[in-house]
Design a protein around this motif. Structure first.
Motif, PDB file in Angstrom:
ATOM      1  N   SER A   6      -4.839  32.701  62.145  1.00 58.75           N
ATOM      2  CA  SER A   6      -5.140  31.412  61.538  1.00 58.75           C
ATOM      3  C   SER A   6      -4.019  30.420  61.808  1.00 58.75           C
ATOM      4  N   LYS A   7      -4.376  29.237  62.269  1.00 55.97           N
ATOM      5  CA  LYS A   7      -3.380  28.193  62.525  1.00 55.97           C
ATOM      6  C   LYS A   7      -2.856  27.565  61.243  1.00 55.97           C
ATOM      7  N   HIS A   8      -3.484  27.850  60.115  1.00 53.08           N
ATOM      8  CA  HIS A   8      -3.096  27.251  58.837  1.00 53.08           C
ATOM      9  C   HIS A   8      -2.020  28.049  58.103  1.00 53.08           C
ATOM     10  N   VAL A   9      -1.621  29.193  58.668  1.00 52.26           N
ATOM     11  CA  VAL A   9      -0.718  30.098  57.955  1.00 52.26           C
ATOM     12  C   VAL A   9       0.668  30.107  58.576  1.00 52.26           C
ATOM     13  N   LYS A  10       1.669  29.899  57.736  1.00 48.23           N
ATOM     14  CA  LYS A  10       3.056  30.122  58.124  1.00 48.23           C
ATOM     15  C   LYS A  10       3.520  31.328  57.323  1.00 48.23           C
ATOM     16  N   LEU A  11       4.046  32.318  58.022  1.00 47.59           N
ATOM     17  CA  LEU A  11       4.452  33.558  57.382  1.00 47.59           C
ATOM     18  C   LEU A  11       5.947  33.551  57.073  1.00 47.59           C
ATOM     19  N   PHE A  12       6.272  33.936  55.870  1.00 45.91           N
ATOM     20  CA  PHE A  12       7.658  34.143  55.465  1.00 45.91           C
ATOM     21  C   PHE A  12       7.770  35.635  55.190  1.00 45.91           C
ATOM     22  N   LYS A  13       8.395  36.334  56.124  1.00 51.84           N
ATOM     23  CA  LYS A  13       8.393  37.794  56.096  1.00 51.84           C
ATOM     24  C   LYS A  13       9.696  38.348  55.534  1.00 51.84           C
ATOM     25  N   LYS A  14       9.537  39.320  54.682  1.00 49.07           N
ATOM     26  CA  LYS A  14      10.677  40.089  54.213  1.00 49.07           C
ATOM     27  C   LYS A  14      11.112  40.954  55.402  1.00 49.07           C
ATOM     28  N   LYS A  15      12.366  40.866  55.783  1.00 51.08           N
ATOM     29  CA  LYS A  15      12.823  41.498  57.020  1.00 51.08           C
ATOM     30  C   LYS A  15      13.036  43.007  56.914  1.00 51.08           C
ATOM     31  N   ASN A  16      13.524  43.453  55.789  1.00 54.54           N
ATOM     32  CA  ASN A  16      13.816  44.875  55.626  1.00 54.54           C
ATOM     33  C   ASN A  16      13.826  45.196  54.141  1.00 54.54           C
ATOM     34  N   GLU A  17      14.677  46.085  53.753  1.00 58.84           N
ATOM     35  CA  GLU A  17      14.728  46.454  52.337  1.00 58.84           C
ATOM     36  C   GLU A  17      15.475  45.431  51.480  1.00 58.84           C
ATOM     37  N   SER A  18      15.892  44.330  52.104  1.00 58.37           N
ATOM     38  CA  SER A  18      16.589  43.299  51.332  1.00 58.37           C
ATOM     39  C   SER A  18      15.675  42.736  50.253  1.00 58.37           C
ATOM     40  N   ASP A  19      16.280  42.075  49.298  1.00 55.22           N
ATOM     41  CA  ASP A  19      15.465  41.502  48.227  1.00 55.22           C
ATOM     42  C   ASP A  19      14.753  40.244  48.715  1.00 55.22           C
ATOM     43  N   TRP A  20      13.961  39.680  47.852  1.00 56.57           N
ATOM     44  CA  TRP A  20      13.144  38.523  48.193  1.00 56.57           C
ATOM     45  C   TRP A  20      13.948  37.222  48.216  1.00 56.57           C
ATOM     46  N   ASN A  21      15.211  37.251  47.802  1.00 54.39           N
ATOM     47  CA  ASN A  21      16.007  36.020  47.760  1.00 54.39           C
ATOM     48  C   ASN A  21      16.111  35.358  49.126  1.00 54.39           C
ATOM     49  N   ILE A  22      16.208  36.140  50.186  1.00 52.35           N
ATOM     50  CA  ILE A  22      16.298  35.580  51.539  1.00 52.35           C
ATOM     51  C   ILE A  22      15.003  34.860  51.886  1.00 52.35           C
ATOM     52  N   VAL A  23      13.878  35.457  51.545  1.00 52.71           N
ATOM     53  CA  VAL A  23      12.574  34.841  51.810  1.00 52.71           C
ATOM     54  C   VAL A  23      12.432  33.554  51.012  1.00 52.71           C
ATOM     55  N   LEU A  24      12.783  33.590  49.741  1.00 55.76           N
ATOM     56  CA  LEU A  24      12.660  32.404  48.889  1.00 55.76           C
ATOM     57  C   LEU A  24      13.608  31.289  49.323  1.00 55.76           C
ATOM     58  N   SER A  25      14.784  31.645  49.785  1.00 61.42           N
ATOM     59  CA  SER A  25      15.711  30.638  50.305  1.00 61.42           C
ATOM     60  C   SER A  25      15.139  29.971  51.550  1.00 61.42           C
ATOM     61  N   SER A  26      14.485  30.739  52.390  1.00 56.23           N
ATOM     62  CA  SER A  26      13.851  30.178  53.583  1.00 56.23           C
ATOM     63  C   SER A  26      12.716  29.232  53.207  1.00 56.23           C
ATOM     64  N   VAL A  27      11.909  29.615  52.236  1.00 58.10           N
ATOM     65  CA  VAL A  27      10.832  28.742  51.753  1.00 58.10           C
ATOM     66  C   VAL A  27      11.428  27.441  51.214  1.00 58.10           C
ATOM     67  N   GLU A  28      12.490  27.561  50.424  1.00 57.73           N
ATOM     68  CA  GLU A  28      13.140  26.374  49.870  1.00 57.73           C
ATOM     69  C   GLU A  28      13.633  25.443  50.978  1.00 57.73           C
ATOM     70  N   GLU A  29      14.272  26.014  51.992  1.00 64.15           N
ATOM     71  CA  GLU A  29      14.782  25.210  53.110  1.00 64.15           C
ATOM     72  C   GLU A  29      13.648  24.495  53.845  1.00 64.15           C
ATOM     73  N   HIS A  30      12.578  25.211  54.138  1.00 64.79           N
ATOM     74  CA  HIS A  30      11.429  24.606  54.823  1.00 64.79           C
ATOM     75  C   HIS A  30      10.769  23.512  53.975  1.00 64.79           C
ATOM     76  N   LEU A  31      10.683  23.746  52.673  1.00 67.73           N
ATOM     77  CA  LEU A  31      10.070  22.763  51.795  1.00 67.73           C
ATOM     78  C   LEU A  31      10.935  21.495  51.714  1.00 67.73           C
ATOM     79  N   LYS A  32      12.231  21.651  51.648  1.00 71.08           N
ATOM     80  CA  LYS A  32      13.122  20.490  51.630  1.00 71.08           C
ATOM     81  C   LYS A  32      12.967  19.681  52.913  1.00 71.08           C
ATOM     82  N   ARG A  33      12.891  20.361  54.042  1.00 74.40           N
ATOM     83  CA  ARG A  33      12.697  19.667  55.316  1.00 74.40           C
ATOM     84  C   ARG A  33      11.368  18.937  55.338  1.00 74.40           C
ATOM     85  N   ARG A  34      10.339  19.594  54.838  1.00 76.51           N
ATOM     86  CA  ARG A  34       8.999  18.973  54.814  1.00 76.51           C
ATOM     87  C   ARG A  34       8.997  17.714  53.961  1.00 76.51           C
ATOM     88  N   LEU A  35       9.727  17.748  52.859  1.00 77.89           N
ATOM     89  CA  LEU A  35       9.762  16.622  51.937  1.00 77.89           C
ATOM     90  C   LEU A  35      10.822  15.585  52.299  1.00 77.89           C
TER      91      LEU A  35
END
Length: 102
Positions: A71-100
């Motif tokens: 689907s062209k409508h989906v951007k995936l934010f993938k958990k890379k390994n056993e790390s916690d979700w903080n890395i994923v959420l930080s990436s979402v935050e960064e992308h959202l700030k750029r978008r806004l």
């Protein structure tokens, strides 16, 4: 800026998927963990950022990018390994700030 976050607590996607799809179709962007909300957003053509753990979700395939070949409508934010979700959420935050533009 005029950011509105919606959480329709009275919406039950299990009993009224059409209503949920209608609500989602009015949004500019959906940010969610992988669930019915993501699939509804794809179905109605709303852009969606999907937070996934690839170890448990093979649906989106790993094609080496943050976009799904399904689907062209989906951007995936993938958990890379056993790390916690903080890395994923930080990436979402960064992308959202750029978008806004903030």
């Amino acid at each position: 800026n005029n950011i509105v976050i919606y959480d329709w607590e009275d919406n039950n996607a299990l009993s009224n998927l059409d209503y949920q799809a209608a609500l989602i179709s009015e949004l500019d962007l959906v940010i969610s963990v992988d669930n019915t909300t993501v699939l509804s957003a794809i179905g109605v053509g709303t852009e969606v950022w999907d937070l996934i753990n690839p170890a448990f979700n093979l649906l989106w395939m790993d094609n080496g990018s943050d976009r799904s070949p399904l689907s062209k409508h989906v951007k995936l934010f993938k958990k890379k390994n056993e790390s916690d979700w903080n890395i994923v959420l930080s990436s979402v935050e960064e992308h959202l700030k750029r978008r806004l533009g903030t």
